[in-house]
Design a protein around this motif. Structure first.
Motif, PDB file in Angstrom:
ATOM      1  N   PHE A 140       2.527   9.558  -5.759  1.00  0.00           N
ATOM      2  CA  PHE A 140       3.111  10.879  -5.542  1.00  0.00           C
ATOM      3  C   PHE A 140       4.225  11.182  -6.552  1.00  0.00           C
ATOM      4  O   PHE A 140       4.506  12.350  -6.834  1.00  0.00           O
ATOM      5  CB  PHE A 140       3.676  10.994  -4.134  1.00  0.00           C
ATOM      6  N   SER A 141       4.853  10.156  -7.074  1.00  0.00           N
ATOM      7  CA  SER A 141       5.950  10.352  -8.029  1.00  0.00           C
ATOM      8  C   SER A 141       5.452  10.531  -9.460  1.00  0.00           C
ATOM      9  O   SER A 141       6.239  10.848 -10.354  1.00  0.00           O
ATOM     10  CB  SER A 141       6.910   9.155  -7.977  1.00  0.00           C
ATOM     11  N   ASP A 142       4.162  10.321  -9.681  1.00  0.00           N
ATOM     12  CA  ASP A 142       3.580  10.423 -11.011  1.00  0.00           C
ATOM     13  C   ASP A 142       3.236  11.882 -11.305  1.00  0.00           C
ATOM     14  O   ASP A 142       2.427  12.486 -10.607  1.00  0.00           O
ATOM     15  CB  ASP A 142       2.307   9.567 -11.065  1.00  0.00           C
ATOM     16  N   PRO A 143       3.843  12.494 -12.343  1.00  0.00           N
ATOM     17  CA  PRO A 143       3.568  13.908 -12.642  1.00  0.00           C
ATOM     18  C   PRO A 143       2.086  14.202 -12.860  1.00  0.00           C
ATOM     19  O   PRO A 143       1.609  15.281 -12.518  1.00  0.00           O
ATOM     20  CB  PRO A 143       4.371  14.155 -13.921  1.00  0.00           C
ATOM     21  N   ALA A 144       1.358  13.241 -13.410  1.00  0.00           N
ATOM     22  CA  ALA A 144      -0.072  13.460 -13.658  1.00  0.00           C
ATOM     23  C   ALA A 144      -0.841  13.602 -12.352  1.00  0.00           C
ATOM     24  O   ALA A 144      -1.878  14.274 -12.287  1.00  0.00           O
ATOM     25  CB  ALA A 144      -0.643  12.298 -14.472  1.00  0.00           C
ATOM     26  N   PHE A 145      -0.349  12.975 -11.294  1.00  0.00           N
ATOM     27  CA  PHE A 145      -0.971  13.066  -9.981  1.00  0.00           C
ATOM     28  C   PHE A 145      -0.404  14.237  -9.190  1.00  0.00           C
ATOM     29  O   PHE A 145      -1.130  14.949  -8.487  1.00  0.00           O
ATOM     30  CB  PHE A 145      -0.730  11.752  -9.227  1.00  0.00           C
ATOM     31  N   ASP A 146       0.893  14.439  -9.299  1.00  0.00           N
ATOM     32  CA  ASP A 146       1.584  15.420  -8.460  1.00  0.00           C
ATOM     33  C   ASP A 146       1.037  16.831  -8.623  1.00  0.00           C
ATOM     34  O   ASP A 146       0.742  17.514  -7.635  1.00  0.00           O
ATOM     35  CB  ASP A 146       3.081  15.404  -8.790  1.00  0.00           C
ATOM     36  N   ALA A 147       0.896  17.290  -9.845  1.00  0.00           N
ATOM     37  CA  ALA A 147       0.516  18.690 -10.073  1.00  0.00           C
ATOM     38  C   ALA A 147      -0.853  19.045  -9.493  1.00  0.00           C
ATOM     39  O   ALA A 147      -0.973  20.010  -8.730  1.00  0.00           O
ATOM     40  CB  ALA A 147       0.576  19.011 -11.560  1.00  0.00           C
ATOM     41  N   PRO A 148      -1.927  18.300  -9.820  1.00  0.00           N
ATOM     42  CA  PRO A 148      -3.226  18.678  -9.260  1.00  0.00           C
ATOM     43  C   PRO A 148      -3.317  18.491  -7.755  1.00  0.00           C
ATOM     44  O   PRO A 148      -3.931  19.293  -7.058  1.00  0.00           O
ATOM     45  CB  PRO A 148      -4.222  17.764  -9.998  1.00  0.00           C
ATOM     46  N   TRP A 196       7.335  14.226   0.052  1.00  0.00           N
ATOM     47  CA  TRP A 196       6.691  14.664  -1.195  1.00  0.00           C
ATOM     48  C   TRP A 196       6.432  16.164  -1.175  1.00  0.00           C
ATOM     49  O   TRP A 196       6.782  16.878  -2.120  1.00  0.00           O
ATOM     50  CB  TRP A 196       5.371  13.918  -1.389  1.00  0.00           C
ATOM     51  N   LEU A 197       5.833  16.667  -0.094  1.00  0.00           N
ATOM     52  CA  LEU A 197       5.426  18.062  -0.037  1.00  0.00           C
ATOM     53  C   LEU A 197       6.616  19.012  -0.070  1.00  0.00           C
ATOM     54  O   LEU A 197       6.607  20.014  -0.790  1.00  0.00           O
ATOM     55  CB  LEU A 197       4.601  18.313   1.224  1.00  0.00           C
ATOM     56  N   LEU A 198       7.661  18.682   0.694  1.00  0.00           N
ATOM     57  CA  LEU A 198       8.816  19.570   0.815  1.00  0.00           C
ATOM     58  C   LEU A 198       9.957  19.198  -0.132  1.00  0.00           C
ATOM     59  O   LEU A 198      10.989  19.888  -0.145  1.00  0.00           O
ATOM     60  CB  LEU A 198       9.321  19.565   2.265  1.00  0.00           C
ATOM     61  N   ARG A 199       9.784  18.094  -0.877  1.00  0.00           N
ATOM     62  CA  ARG A 199      10.804  17.636  -1.831  1.00  0.00           C
ATOM     63  C   ARG A 199      12.149  17.435  -1.125  1.00  0.00           C
ATOM     64  O   ARG A 199      13.209  17.858  -1.632  1.00  0.00           O
ATOM     65  CB  ARG A 199      10.963  18.634  -2.980  1.00  0.00           C
ATOM     66  N   THR A 200      12.122  16.788   0.035  1.00  0.00           N
ATOM     67  CA  THR A 200      13.341  16.624   0.829  1.00  0.00           C
ATOM     68  C   THR A 200      14.163  15.393   0.443  1.00  0.00           C
ATOM     69  O   THR A 200      15.287  15.232   0.937  1.00  0.00           O
ATOM     70  CB  THR A 200      12.998  16.526   2.327  1.00  0.00           C
ATOM     71  N   VAL A 211       0.825  -1.207   0.000  1.00  0.00           N
ATOM     72  CA  VAL A 211       0.000   0.000   0.000  1.00  0.00           C
ATOM     73  C   VAL A 211       0.863   1.262   0.000  1.00  0.00           C
ATOM     74  O   VAL A 211       0.602   2.206  -0.759  1.00  0.00           O
ATOM     75  CB  VAL A 211      -0.946  -0.008   1.221  1.00  0.00           C
ATOM     76  N   VAL A 212       1.898   1.308   0.835  1.00  0.00           N
ATOM     77  CA  VAL A 212       2.733   2.509   0.909  1.00  0.00           C
ATOM     78  C   VAL A 212       3.569   2.659  -0.356  1.00  0.00           C
ATOM     79  O   VAL A 212       3.803   3.777  -0.829  1.00  0.00           O
ATOM     80  CB  VAL A 212       3.599   2.494   2.183  1.00  0.00           C
ATOM     81  N   ARG A 213       4.002   1.557  -0.935  1.00  0.00           N
ATOM     82  CA  ARG A 213       4.704   1.641  -2.229  1.00  0.00           C
ATOM     83  C   ARG A 213       3.794   2.254  -3.288  1.00  0.00           C
ATOM     84  O   ARG A 213       4.241   3.054  -4.122  1.00  0.00           O
ATOM     85  CB  ARG A 213       5.147   0.249  -2.686  1.00  0.00           C
ATOM     86  N   ALA A 214       2.518   1.871  -3.274  1.00  0.00           N
ATOM     87  CA  ALA A 214       1.570   2.428  -4.250  1.00  0.00           C
ATOM     88  C   ALA A 214       1.398   3.927  -4.029  1.00  0.00           C
ATOM     89  O   ALA A 214       1.291   4.706  -4.983  1.00  0.00           O
ATOM     90  CB  ALA A 214       0.232   1.713  -4.133  1.00  0.00           C
ATOM     91  N   THR A 215       1.375   4.344  -2.761  1.00  0.00           N
ATOM     92  CA  THR A 215       1.261   5.764  -2.446  1.00  0.00           C
ATOM     93  C   THR A 215       2.474   6.527  -2.954  1.00  0.00           C
ATOM     94  O   THR A 215       2.359   7.612  -3.552  1.00  0.00           O
ATOM     95  CB  THR A 215       1.121   5.965  -0.927  1.00  0.00           C
ATOM     96  N   VAL A 216       3.658   5.976  -2.730  1.00  0.00           N
ATOM     97  CA  VAL A 216       4.902   6.602  -3.191  1.00  0.00           C
ATOM     98  C   VAL A 216       4.903   6.712  -4.717  1.00  0.00           C
ATOM     99  O   VAL A 216       5.280   7.750  -5.280  1.00  0.00           O
ATOM    100  CB  VAL A 216       6.108   5.788  -2.692  1.00  0.00           C
ATOM    101  N   ALA A 217       4.467   5.665  -5.388  1.00  0.00           N
ATOM    102  CA  ALA A 217       4.419   5.685  -6.854  1.00  0.00           C
ATOM    103  C   ALA A 217       3.439   6.739  -7.352  1.00  0.00           C
ATOM    104  O   ALA A 217       3.696   7.432  -8.351  1.00  0.00           O
ATOM    105  CB  ALA A 217       4.028   4.309  -7.380  1.00  0.00           C
ATOM    106  N   THR A 241      10.995   6.503  -3.136  1.00  0.00           N
ATOM    107  CA  THR A 241      11.334   5.210  -3.732  1.00  0.00           C
ATOM    108  C   THR A 241      10.633   4.084  -2.990  1.00  0.00           C
ATOM    109  O   THR A 241      10.152   4.261  -1.863  1.00  0.00           O
ATOM    110  CB  THR A 241      12.847   4.979  -3.656  1.00  0.00           C
ATOM    111  N   ALA A 242      10.611   2.922  -3.618  1.00  0.00           N
ATOM    112  CA  ALA A 242      10.047   1.740  -2.967  1.00  0.00           C
ATOM    113  C   ALA A 242      10.859   1.391  -1.722  1.00  0.00           C
ATOM    114  O   ALA A 242      10.301   0.943  -0.710  1.00  0.00           O
ATOM    115  CB  ALA A 242      10.033   0.574  -3.945  1.00  0.00           C
ATOM    116  N   GLU A 243      12.166   1.604  -1.787  1.00  0.00           N
ATOM    117  CA  GLU A 243      13.027   1.307  -0.633  1.00  0.00           C
ATOM    118  C   GLU A 243      12.673   2.212   0.548  1.00  0.00           C
ATOM    119  O   GLU A 243      12.645   1.764   1.706  1.00  0.00           O
ATOM    120  CB  GLU A 243      14.498   1.493  -1.011  1.00  0.00           C
ATOM    121  N   PHE A 244      12.394   3.471   0.263  1.00  0.00           N
ATOM    122  CA  PHE A 244      11.984   4.389   1.321  1.00  0.00           C
ATOM    123  C   PHE A 244      10.652   3.940   1.922  1.00  0.00           C
ATOM    124  O   PHE A 244      10.473   3.932   3.151  1.00  0.00           O
ATOM    125  CB  PHE A 244      11.860   5.807   0.758  1.00  0.00           C
ATOM    126  N   ALA A 245       9.711   3.567   1.072  1.00  0.00           N
ATOM    127  CA  ALA A 245       8.412   3.090   1.549  1.00  0.00           C
ATOM    128  C   ALA A 245       8.586   1.873   2.458  1.00  0.00           C
ATOM    129  O   ALA A 245       7.972   1.790   3.531  1.00  0.00           O
ATOM    130  CB  ALA A 245       7.515   2.739   0.363  1.00  0.00           C
TER     131      ALA A 245
END
Length: 202
Positions: A102-110, A174-178, A94-100, A182-186
């Motif tokens: 947030f990493s998708d430009p189509a999702f990130d911008a809106p 994601w919010l602060l771009r720190t 589930v968390v890997r899916a969330t990370v993916a 990645t899947a490893e982070f998740a």
């Protein structure tokens, strides 16, 4: 009075609906929620304002459906997390899916534009909580309750705190771009959270 349904009308309606949702996502990324208007959405989608109001009562309702349409989950459809009996594996999925996502430009911008508006608009935040956050959080808690019943999670664990520890690091990065999402982070976030609330840790 019987309403006539012409051949292909449902296909045209669905094309119009998708055009509206796509236009909404594009515009919210370009101008932000505050400057978004039904008129602009209609113009970008190539439809009349009345078409939008036939399906949605307000700008906020259009925005939510536009963002929810980015995922496979349909608005109003029951949410459920995987439950294979292995809590750590299920949470990693589930968390890997969330990370993916947030990493998708189509999702990130809106979503980034919407998040900014949620900070300043209490009414919009309440709508988000009701339609999006609360149902999803409840599904997550139900999976955690299953883990408690199976003895994989402490029986006295504060489930709201568990969710905060699971998702706050992902959201902050994601919010602060720190750092990279990645899947490893998740996986590391999940492992740390499960370890903190395991029966052995109590």
């Amino acid at each position: 009075m019987v309403t006539e349904h012409r051949p292909g009308s449902s296909r045209r309606s669905e094309r119009s609906r998708q055009a509206i949702l796509g236009a909404t996502r594009a515009l919210i990324a370009e101008v932000g929620y505050a400057k978004l208007s039904i008129e602009a959405i209609a113009s970008r989608a190539g439809v009349g304002k009345q078409t939008i109001y036939r399906w949605w009562p307000s700008k906020g309702a259009v925005v939510f459906d536009a963002i929810l349409a980015l995922s496979e989950q349909s608005p109003g459809e029951p949410v459920a997390l995987p439950d294979t009996g292995d809590l750590e594996a299920d949470l990693k999925q589930v968390v890997r899916a969330t990370v993916a996502e947030f990493s998708d430009p189509a999702f990130d911008a809106p979503i980034r534009a919407l998040t900014t508006e949620l900070v300043h608009d209490a009414e919009l935040a309440a709508l988000y909580e009701k339609r999006v956050a609360a149902p999803v959080d409840e599904a997550k808690k139900e999976r955690l309750r299953s883990a408690q019943r199976a003895g994989q999670l402490r029986a006295d664990a504060d489930l709201d705190l568990v969710l905060d520890l699971l998702y706050a690091p992902v959201f902050r990065r994601w919010l602060l771009r720190t750092g990279p999402l990645t899947a490893e982070f998740a996986d590391a976030v999940v492992e740390a959270t499960v370890r903190a609330f395991s029966p052995a840790a109590g």
